[in-house]
Write a protein that holds these residues in place. Structure first.
Motif, PDB file in Angstrom:
ATOM      1  N   LYS A  65       0.811  -1.225   0.000  1.00  0.00           N
ATOM      2  CA  LYS A  65       0.000   0.000   0.000  1.00  0.00           C
ATOM      3  C   LYS A  65       0.843   1.273   0.000  1.00  0.00           C
ATOM      4  O   LYS A  65       0.345   2.348  -0.284  1.00  0.00           O
ATOM      5  CB  LYS A  65      -0.918   0.013   1.224  1.00  0.00           C
ATOM      6  N   ILE A  66       2.125   1.168   0.347  1.00  0.00           N
ATOM      7  CA  ILE A  66       2.976   2.354   0.439  1.00  0.00           C
ATOM      8  C   ILE A  66       3.560   2.668  -0.930  1.00  0.00           C
ATOM      9  O   ILE A  66       4.544   2.083  -1.349  1.00  0.00           O
ATOM     10  CB  ILE A  66       4.120   2.177   1.456  1.00  0.00           C
ATOM     11  N   LYS A  67       2.927   3.606  -1.617  1.00  0.00           N
ATOM     12  CA  LYS A  67       3.432   4.073  -2.912  1.00  0.00           C
ATOM     13  C   LYS A  67       4.532   5.109  -2.670  1.00  0.00           C
ATOM     14  O   LYS A  67       4.657   5.664  -1.583  1.00  0.00           O
ATOM     15  CB  LYS A  67       2.308   4.743  -3.708  1.00  0.00           C
ATOM     16  N   ARG A  68       5.297   5.388  -3.709  1.00  0.00           N
ATOM     17  CA  ARG A  68       6.384   6.378  -3.628  1.00  0.00           C
ATOM     18  C   ARG A  68       5.857   7.726  -3.127  1.00  0.00           C
ATOM     19  O   ARG A  68       6.499   8.396  -2.328  1.00  0.00           O
ATOM     20  CB  ARG A  68       7.028   6.516  -5.017  1.00  0.00           C
ATOM     21  N   GLU A  69       4.666   8.123  -3.587  1.00  0.00           N
ATOM     22  CA  GLU A  69       4.082   9.399  -3.183  1.00  0.00           C
ATOM     23  C   GLU A  69       3.851   9.446  -1.672  1.00  0.00           C
ATOM     24  O   GLU A  69       4.014  10.483  -1.036  1.00  0.00           O
ATOM     25  CB  GLU A  69       2.753   9.652  -3.899  1.00  0.00           C
ATOM     26  N   TYR A  70       3.440   8.309  -1.098  1.00  0.00           N
ATOM     27  CA  TYR A  70       3.193   8.259   0.339  1.00  0.00           C
ATOM     28  C   TYR A  70       4.501   8.352   1.114  1.00  0.00           C
ATOM     29  O   TYR A  70       4.569   9.003   2.153  1.00  0.00           O
ATOM     30  CB  TYR A  70       2.449   6.976   0.724  1.00  0.00           C
ATOM     31  N   VAL A  71       5.534   7.683   0.618  1.00  0.00           N
ATOM     32  CA  VAL A  71       6.845   7.746   1.270  1.00  0.00           C
ATOM     33  C   VAL A  71       7.317   9.200   1.326  1.00  0.00           C
ATOM     34  O   VAL A  71       7.786   9.676   2.365  1.00  0.00           O
ATOM     35  CB  VAL A  71       7.884   6.857   0.545  1.00  0.00           C
ATOM     36  N   VAL A  72       7.177   9.907   0.217  1.00  0.00           N
ATOM     37  CA  VAL A  72       7.576  11.317   0.156  1.00  0.00           C
ATOM     38  C   VAL A  72       6.817  12.138   1.201  1.00  0.00           C
ATOM     39  O   VAL A  72       7.404  12.924   1.945  1.00  0.00           O
ATOM     40  CB  VAL A  72       7.359  11.882  -1.270  1.00  0.00           C
ATOM     41  N   LYS A  73       5.518  11.945   1.279  1.00  0.00           N
ATOM     42  CA  LYS A  73       4.707  12.711   2.244  1.00  0.00           C
ATOM     43  C   LYS A  73       5.049  12.353   3.681  1.00  0.00           C
ATOM     44  O   LYS A  73       5.085  13.223   4.547  1.00  0.00           O
ATOM     45  CB  LYS A  73       3.209  12.494   1.987  1.00  0.00           C
ATOM     46  N   ASP A  84      -2.416  11.450  12.108  1.00  0.00           N
ATOM     47  CA  ASP A  84      -1.603  12.158  11.110  1.00  0.00           C
ATOM     48  C   ASP A  84      -1.301  11.256   9.915  1.00  0.00           C
ATOM     49  O   ASP A  84      -1.353  11.696   8.773  1.00  0.00           O
ATOM     50  CB  ASP A  84      -0.277  12.625  11.720  1.00  0.00           C
ATOM     51  N   LEU A  85      -0.987  10.016  10.189  1.00  0.00           N
ATOM     52  CA  LEU A  85      -0.656   9.064   9.121  1.00  0.00           C
ATOM     53  C   LEU A  85      -1.859   8.806   8.222  1.00  0.00           C
ATOM     54  O   LEU A  85      -1.724   8.741   6.999  1.00  0.00           O
ATOM     55  CB  LEU A  85      -0.138   7.754   9.724  1.00  0.00           C
ATOM     56  N   ASN A  86      -3.043   8.701   8.808  1.00  0.00           N
ATOM     57  CA  ASN A  86      -4.246   8.447   8.019  1.00  0.00           C
ATOM     58  C   ASN A  86      -4.579   9.598   7.081  1.00  0.00           C
ATOM     59  O   ASN A  86      -5.234   9.403   6.062  1.00  0.00           O
ATOM     60  CB  ASN A  86      -5.431   8.132   8.932  1.00  0.00           C
ATOM     61  N   LYS A  87      -4.121  10.801   7.397  1.00  0.00           N
ATOM     62  CA  LYS A  87      -4.328  11.940   6.502  1.00  0.00           C
ATOM     63  C   LYS A  87      -3.518  11.761   5.220  1.00  0.00           C
ATOM     64  O   LYS A  87      -3.925  12.211   4.157  1.00  0.00           O
ATOM     65  CB  LYS A  87      -3.959  13.246   7.197  1.00  0.00           C
ATOM     66  N   ILE A  88      -2.374  11.114   5.328  1.00  0.00           N
ATOM     67  CA  ILE A  88      -1.550  10.834   4.149  1.00  0.00           C
ATOM     68  C   ILE A  88      -2.173   9.713   3.338  1.00  0.00           C
ATOM     69  O   ILE A  88      -2.231   9.769   2.114  1.00  0.00           O
ATOM     70  CB  ILE A  88      -0.112  10.453   4.582  1.00  0.00           C
ATOM     71  N   PHE A  89      -2.665   8.695   4.016  1.00  0.00           N
ATOM     72  CA  PHE A  89      -3.259   7.527   3.368  1.00  0.00           C
ATOM     73  C   PHE A  89      -4.779   7.662   3.317  1.00  0.00           C
ATOM     74  O   PHE A  89      -5.502   6.722   3.635  1.00  0.00           O
ATOM     75  CB  PHE A  89      -2.887   6.249   4.130  1.00  0.00           C
ATOM     76  N   ALA A  90      -5.265   8.818   2.918  1.00  0.00           N
ATOM     77  CA  ALA A  90      -6.705   9.097   2.932  1.00  0.00           C
ATOM     78  C   ALA A  90      -7.499   8.135   2.047  1.00  0.00           C
ATOM     79  O   ALA A  90      -8.636   7.793   2.365  1.00  0.00           O
ATOM     80  CB  ALA A  90      -6.965  10.525   2.498  1.00  0.00           C
ATOM     81  N   ASP A  91      -6.912   7.664   0.965  1.00  0.00           N
ATOM     82  CA  ASP A  91      -7.636   6.791   0.035  1.00  0.00           C
ATOM     83  C   ASP A  91      -7.294   5.313   0.220  1.00  0.00           C
ATOM     84  O   ASP A  91      -7.740   4.474  -0.555  1.00  0.00           O
ATOM     85  CB  ASP A  91      -7.359   7.216  -1.408  1.00  0.00           C
ATOM     86  N   VAL A  92      -6.535   4.984   1.267  1.00  0.00           N
ATOM     87  CA  VAL A  92      -6.115   3.609   1.533  1.00  0.00           C
ATOM     88  C   VAL A  92      -6.331   3.309   3.016  1.00  0.00           C
ATOM     89  O   VAL A  92      -6.059   4.145   3.869  1.00  0.00           O
ATOM     90  CB  VAL A  92      -4.605   3.427   1.201  1.00  0.00           C
ATOM     91  N   SER A  93      -6.811   2.118   3.304  1.00  0.00           N
ATOM     92  CA  SER A  93      -6.978   1.710   4.695  1.00  0.00           C
ATOM     93  C   SER A  93      -5.765   0.903   5.137  1.00  0.00           C
ATOM     94  O   SER A  93      -5.454  -0.124   4.543  1.00  0.00           O
ATOM     95  CB  SER A  93      -8.237   0.851   4.865  1.00  0.00           C
ATOM     96  N   LEU A  94      -5.097   1.385   6.150  1.00  0.00           N
ATOM     97  CA  LEU A  94      -3.971   0.657   6.728  1.00  0.00           C
ATOM     98  C   LEU A  94      -4.459  -0.177   7.900  1.00  0.00           C
ATOM     99  O   LEU A  94      -5.341   0.250   8.648  1.00  0.00           O
ATOM    100  CB  LEU A  94      -2.902   1.636   7.234  1.00  0.00           C
ATOM    101  N   THR A  95      -3.884  -1.349   8.072  1.00  0.00           N
ATOM    102  CA  THR A  95      -4.183  -2.141   9.254  1.00  0.00           C
ATOM    103  C   THR A  95      -3.451  -1.517  10.440  1.00  0.00           C
ATOM    104  O   THR A  95      -2.544  -0.693  10.270  1.00  0.00           O
ATOM    105  CB  THR A  95      -3.719  -3.605   9.084  1.00  0.00           C
TER     106      THR A  95
END
Length: 110
Positions: A65-73, A84-95
Protein backbone atom coordinates in the motif's frame (compact mmCIF):
# COMPACT_ATOMS: atom_id res chain seq x y z
CA UNK A 1 13.09 30.44 -38.45
CA UNK A 2 15.78 29.54 -35.97
CA UNK A 3 15.85 26.32 -34.03
CA UNK A 4 14.34 26.57 -30.57
CA UNK A 5 15.92 24.96 -27.58
CA UNK A 6 13.18 22.81 -26.02
CA UNK A 7 13.63 20.58 -23.01
CA UNK A 8 11.47 17.55 -22.59
CA UNK A 9 10.23 16.03 -19.38
CA UNK A 10 11.60 12.52 -19.49
CA UNK A 11 10.42 11.28 -16.12
CA UNK A 12 8.32 12.41 -13.19
CA UNK A 13 9.47 11.24 -9.80
CA UNK A 14 8.07 12.51 -6.51
CA UNK A 15 10.84 13.99 -4.35
CA UNK A 16 10.85 14.70 -0.65
CA UNK A 17 12.02 18.12 0.49
CA UNK A 18 15.46 16.84 1.51
CA UNK A 19 16.01 15.53 -2.03
CA UNK A 20 14.90 18.91 -3.40
CA UNK A 21 17.36 20.67 -1.10
CA UNK A 22 20.19 18.48 -2.43
CA UNK A 23 19.26 19.23 -6.05
CA UNK A 24 18.99 22.97 -5.39
CA UNK A 25 22.60 23.11 -4.22
CA UNK A 26 23.71 22.51 -7.83
CA UNK A 27 21.50 25.22 -9.34
CA UNK A 28 22.87 28.74 -9.86
CA UNK A 29 21.46 31.55 -7.74
CA UNK A 30 18.27 33.14 -9.06
CA UNK A 31 15.10 34.72 -7.66
CA UNK A 32 13.23 31.40 -8.14
CA UNK A 33 15.93 29.53 -6.24
CA UNK A 34 15.66 32.04 -3.39
CA UNK A 35 11.91 31.38 -3.16
CA UNK A 36 12.55 27.62 -3.08
CA UNK A 37 15.21 28.06 -0.39
CA UNK A 38 12.82 30.10 1.77
CA UNK A 39 10.14 27.42 1.39
CA UNK A 40 12.62 24.75 2.47
CA UNK A 41 13.66 26.78 5.52
CA UNK A 42 10.01 26.87 6.63
CA UNK A 43 8.99 23.29 5.95
CA UNK A 44 12.04 21.01 5.83
CA UNK A 45 11.93 18.75 8.89
CA UNK A 46 14.69 16.20 8.24
CA UNK A 47 18.31 16.43 7.17
CA UNK A 48 19.12 14.57 3.93
CA UNK A 49 20.82 11.66 5.73
CA UNK A 50 17.84 11.11 8.05
CA UNK A 51 15.37 11.41 5.17
CA UNK A 52 17.34 8.90 3.11
CA UNK A 53 17.48 6.44 5.98
CA UNK A 54 13.74 6.81 6.65
CA UNK A 55 12.98 6.28 2.96
CA UNK A 56 15.08 3.10 2.86
CA UNK A 57 13.44 1.72 6.00
CA UNK A 58 9.92 2.51 4.77
CA UNK A 59 10.68 0.73 1.51
CA UNK A 60 12.06 -2.28 3.42
CA UNK A 61 8.72 -2.68 5.20
CA UNK A 62 7.49 -4.09 1.88
CA UNK A 63 3.93 -2.91 2.45
CA UNK A 64 2.26 -2.91 -0.96
CA UNK A 65 0.00 0.00 0.00
CA UNK A 66 2.98 2.35 0.44
CA UNK A 67 3.43 4.07 -2.91
CA UNK A 68 6.38 6.38 -3.63
CA UNK A 69 4.08 9.40 -3.18
CA UNK A 70 3.19 8.26 0.34
CA UNK A 71 6.84 7.75 1.27
CA UNK A 72 7.58 11.32 0.16
CA UNK A 73 4.71 12.71 2.24
CA UNK A 74 5.67 10.66 5.30
CA UNK A 75 9.21 12.07 5.11
CA UNK A 76 8.01 15.63 4.56
CA UNK A 77 5.28 15.62 7.21
CA UNK A 78 6.87 13.25 9.79
CA UNK A 79 3.53 12.08 11.23
CA UNK A 80 3.33 11.81 15.02
CA UNK A 81 0.42 9.39 15.34
CA UNK A 82 -2.12 7.26 13.48
CA UNK A 83 -4.39 10.25 12.89
CA UNK A 84 -1.60 12.16 11.11
CA UNK A 85 -0.66 9.06 9.12
CA UNK A 86 -4.25 8.45 8.02
CA UNK A 87 -4.33 11.94 6.50
CA UNK A 88 -1.55 10.83 4.15
CA UNK A 89 -3.26 7.53 3.37
CA UNK A 90 -6.70 9.10 2.93
CA UNK A 91 -7.64 6.79 0.03
CA UNK A 92 -6.11 3.61 1.53
CA UNK A 93 -6.98 1.71 4.70
CA UNK A 94 -3.97 0.66 6.73
CA UNK A 95 -4.18 -2.14 9.25
CA UNK A 96 -3.17 -1.41 12.82
CA UNK A 97 -0.01 -3.47 12.27
CA UNK A 98 0.92 -1.50 9.12
CA UNK A 99 0.28 1.79 10.91
CA UNK A 100 2.45 0.75 13.87
CA UNK A 101 5.31 -0.37 11.60
CA UNK A 102 5.29 2.91 9.67
CA UNK A 103 5.10 5.04 12.83
CA UNK A 104 7.94 3.03 14.36
CA UNK A 105 10.16 3.81 11.36
CA UNK A 106 9.23 7.50 11.59
CA UNK A 107 9.91 7.63 15.34
CA UNK A 108 13.29 5.92 14.96
CA UNK A 109 14.44 8.32 12.22
CA UNK A 110 13.48 11.74 13.57
Amino acid sequence: MGAKNYKMILERTPLNLSEVETILKDIPESPKKEVADEYLKKFLKLKPAAAKKMKEELEKLDIVKIKREYVVKIIDIVPEDASDLNKIFADVSLTEDETNKILSVVKNNK
